[in-house]
Design a protein around this motif. Structure first.
Motif, PDB file in Angstrom:
ATOM      1  N   SER A   1     -10.532 -13.736  41.122  1.00 51.53           N
ATOM      2  CA  SER A   1      -9.521 -13.159  40.281  1.00 51.53           C
ATOM      3  C   SER A   1     -10.063 -13.605  38.825  1.00 51.53           C
ATOM      4  CB  SER A   1      -8.431 -13.771  40.713  1.00 51.53           C
ATOM      5  OG  SER A   1      -8.520 -15.213  40.737  1.00 51.53           O
ATOM      6  N   GLY A   2      -9.278 -13.257  37.811  1.00 54.79           N
ATOM      7  CA  GLY A   2      -9.380 -13.397  36.363  1.00 54.79           C
ATOM      8  C   GLY A   2      -9.029 -12.271  35.457  1.00 54.79           C
ATOM      9  N   SER A   3      -8.560 -12.571  34.471  1.00 52.01           N
ATOM     10  CA  SER A   3      -8.172 -11.471  33.587  1.00 52.01           C
ATOM     11  C   SER A   3      -9.239 -11.131  32.537  1.00 52.01           C
ATOM     12  CB  SER A   3      -6.989 -12.127  32.507  1.00 52.01           C
ATOM     13  OG  SER A   3      -7.537 -13.281  31.976  1.00 52.01           O
ATOM     14  N   GLY A   4     -10.572 -11.852  32.673  1.00 52.13           N
ATOM     15  CA  GLY A   4     -11.423 -11.385  31.698  1.00 52.13           C
ATOM     16  C   GLY A   4     -11.228 -12.041  30.272  1.00 52.13           C
TER      17      GLY A   4
ATOM     18  N   SER B   1     -14.445 -12.935  34.194  1.00 50.30           N
ATOM     19  CA  SER B   1     -13.865 -13.124  35.246  1.00 50.30           C
ATOM     20  C   SER B   1     -14.474 -14.391  36.107  1.00 50.30           C
ATOM     21  CB  SER B   1     -13.578 -12.173  36.176  1.00 50.30           C
ATOM     22  OG  SER B   1     -12.883 -10.979  35.540  1.00 50.30           O
TER      23      SER B   1
END
Length: 446
Positions: free
Chosen positions: A438-441, A321
């Motif tokens: 934020s981030g989905s990874g 992320s």
């Protein structure tokens, strides 16, 4: 024989000393010569007790005194080579004139000749060799009825000649060693001075970039403060948000200022390891110019395009992320990637390289790896196999150090080279919006 070290001692000492070599070396040489003189005197007295050849009388009290005096002259052979040789030769002539066996006291004049040949001019050395030859012939003539003159003449020429040649050779060797030692000392001093200058230049360069970062923060604070003052009567919520922005920006600005001041404390740094090359890395600078705004991660795509245009097939992958790094830390990441890719272009040529930015829970890890040159070199810094103080490493390591990080660089297995940057991940309070990024990874490639 230690005339070579005596010459080295004498030339190594400056003109302020009264003696021709420094005190510790002089005492060591004096100890060696004292042991040599005592050893010779003992051996000569034992030899004198034996039955001499026909025509020479046995060693008595006078002969023993002359033998000891000849041995004591050896103590001065380094301090005054010519005077010591003259004294030993004169005592040797007196010894022969008294009818004693010349061989008993032949070694000190030969050793004196060796010292003169190693430390004095050719003319002086030849003159001393002629004195030894003449004394040897005189000894043969003094007992001509029991001597073979051809043998005496051969010894009179051969022995001094051999000692002369060996002494001159050791003298030249000692002089070359002295010159090499002096050049090595000067080179080491010049390298240290260059390293200190390189470190100062690199820190000034980084400080200028941090100045741009701080100036940006101050501009944001000024703008937000003006907006908060303007909207406060009509929109208190917007004013509060502006004040929150000012608080976060000012904290980051103060942190950058602290790092800049620490960076400029030249003189309390560790030993420098090298320096960055502004010209090389500047070739990949988007926008160019020494006073261009400090770049960040948003300009990495342009940097990669420039590297691809130079012939390196480079890819970039972002794992985890993405955190919104402080501007100074983002500049650090950008500069390390830029310098590593510059070294790929400079040392590996057309090849493939990969840039990876990994956002972990506590660290941000950046790696730049290449596959070596097409000619078979195993990495960007090849043909070197041991990492030394290079022009790029100093810039990378200094940038990482002021943010509490580290940089390692070395060859990969089986081929290639890798640069790895590790920085502490910014805390939530360090982010401008005060929230986790934020981030989905997922991993993303470019």
């Amino acid at each position: 024989m230690h005339a070579g070290s005596g010459l080295r001692d004498r030339h190594a000492e400056g003109p302020r000393h009264r003696f021709p070599f420094p005190f510790p070396l002089r005492y060591r040489s004096l100890a060696i010569d004292s042991a040599l003189a005592l050893g010779y005197a003992g051996a000569a007295l034992l030899l004198g007790r034996e039955q001499p050849p026909p025509g020479w009388q046995p060693l008595d009290g006078l002969g023993a005194v002359l033998t000891v005096l000849v041995g004591l002259v050896l103590l001065a052979r380094r301090i005054a080579p010519v005077a010591a040789f003259a004294a030993s030769s004169a005592l040797w002539v007196v010894f022969i004139a008294c009818g004693y066996w010349p061989v008993v006291n032949s070694m000190p004049p030969l050793l004196g000749l060796y010292t003169v040949a190693a430390t004095c001019t050719v003319r002086t050395s030849v003159a001393c060799a002629a004195v030894v030859t003449g004394t040897w012939v005189y000894a043969g003539l003094a007992n001509a009825e029991n001597s073979s003159m051809p043998t005496v003449l051969a010894q009179a020429v051969l022995f001094p000649a051999v000692v002369f040649v060996v002494g001159r050779g050791f003298g030249r060797l000692a002089e070359r060693n002295r010159q090499f030692a002096e050049l090595t000392f000067q080179l080491r001093r010049q390298q240290e001075e260059n390293a200190r200058q390189a470190l100062t230049e690199e820190r000034v360069r980084i400080a200028r970039e941090l100045h741009d970062v701080v100036a940006h923060h101050m501009s944001v604070i000024s703008l937000q403060a003006g907006m908060a003052s303007y909207v406060f009567p009509t929109d208190p919520e917007a004013s509060r948000q502006a004040l929150d922005t000012i608080a976060g920006t000012s904290r980051e600005a103060l942190e950058e200022m602290r790092r800049m001041l620490f960076l400029l404390r030249v003189g309390q740094e560790d030993q420098p390891e090298g320096r960055a090359d502004p010209d090389d890395s500047g070739a990949l600078e988007p926008g160019g110019g020494a006073y261009a705004p400090a770049p960040g991660l948003d300009l990495l795509d342009r940097l990669l395009d420039r590297v691809r245009g130079a012939g390196v097939q480079v890819t970039m992958e972002v794992v985890g992320s993405p955190a919104q790094l402080p501007q100074g830390m983002a500049l650090c990441v950008y500069r390390v990637i830029q310098e590593a890719l510059t070294n790929v272009l400079k040392h590996a040529g057309p090849t493939r390289a990969a840039v990876t930015i990994r956002y972990e829970s506590r660290t941000v890890v950046v790696t730049v790896a290449d596959e070596g040159s097409a000619a078979g070199h195993s990495g960007a810094f090849q043909p070197k196999t041991v990492i030394t103080a290079g022009h790029g490493l100093i810039g990378m390591r200094e940038r990482a150090k002021i943010y509490g990080g580290s940089v390692t660089a070395g060859p990969r297995t089986p081929v290639g080279f890798e640069v790895r940057l590790v920085l502490p991940a910014p805390a939530t309070r360090d982010r401008p919006d005060g929230r986790p990024a934020s981030g989905s990874g997922d991993a993303r490639s470019r």
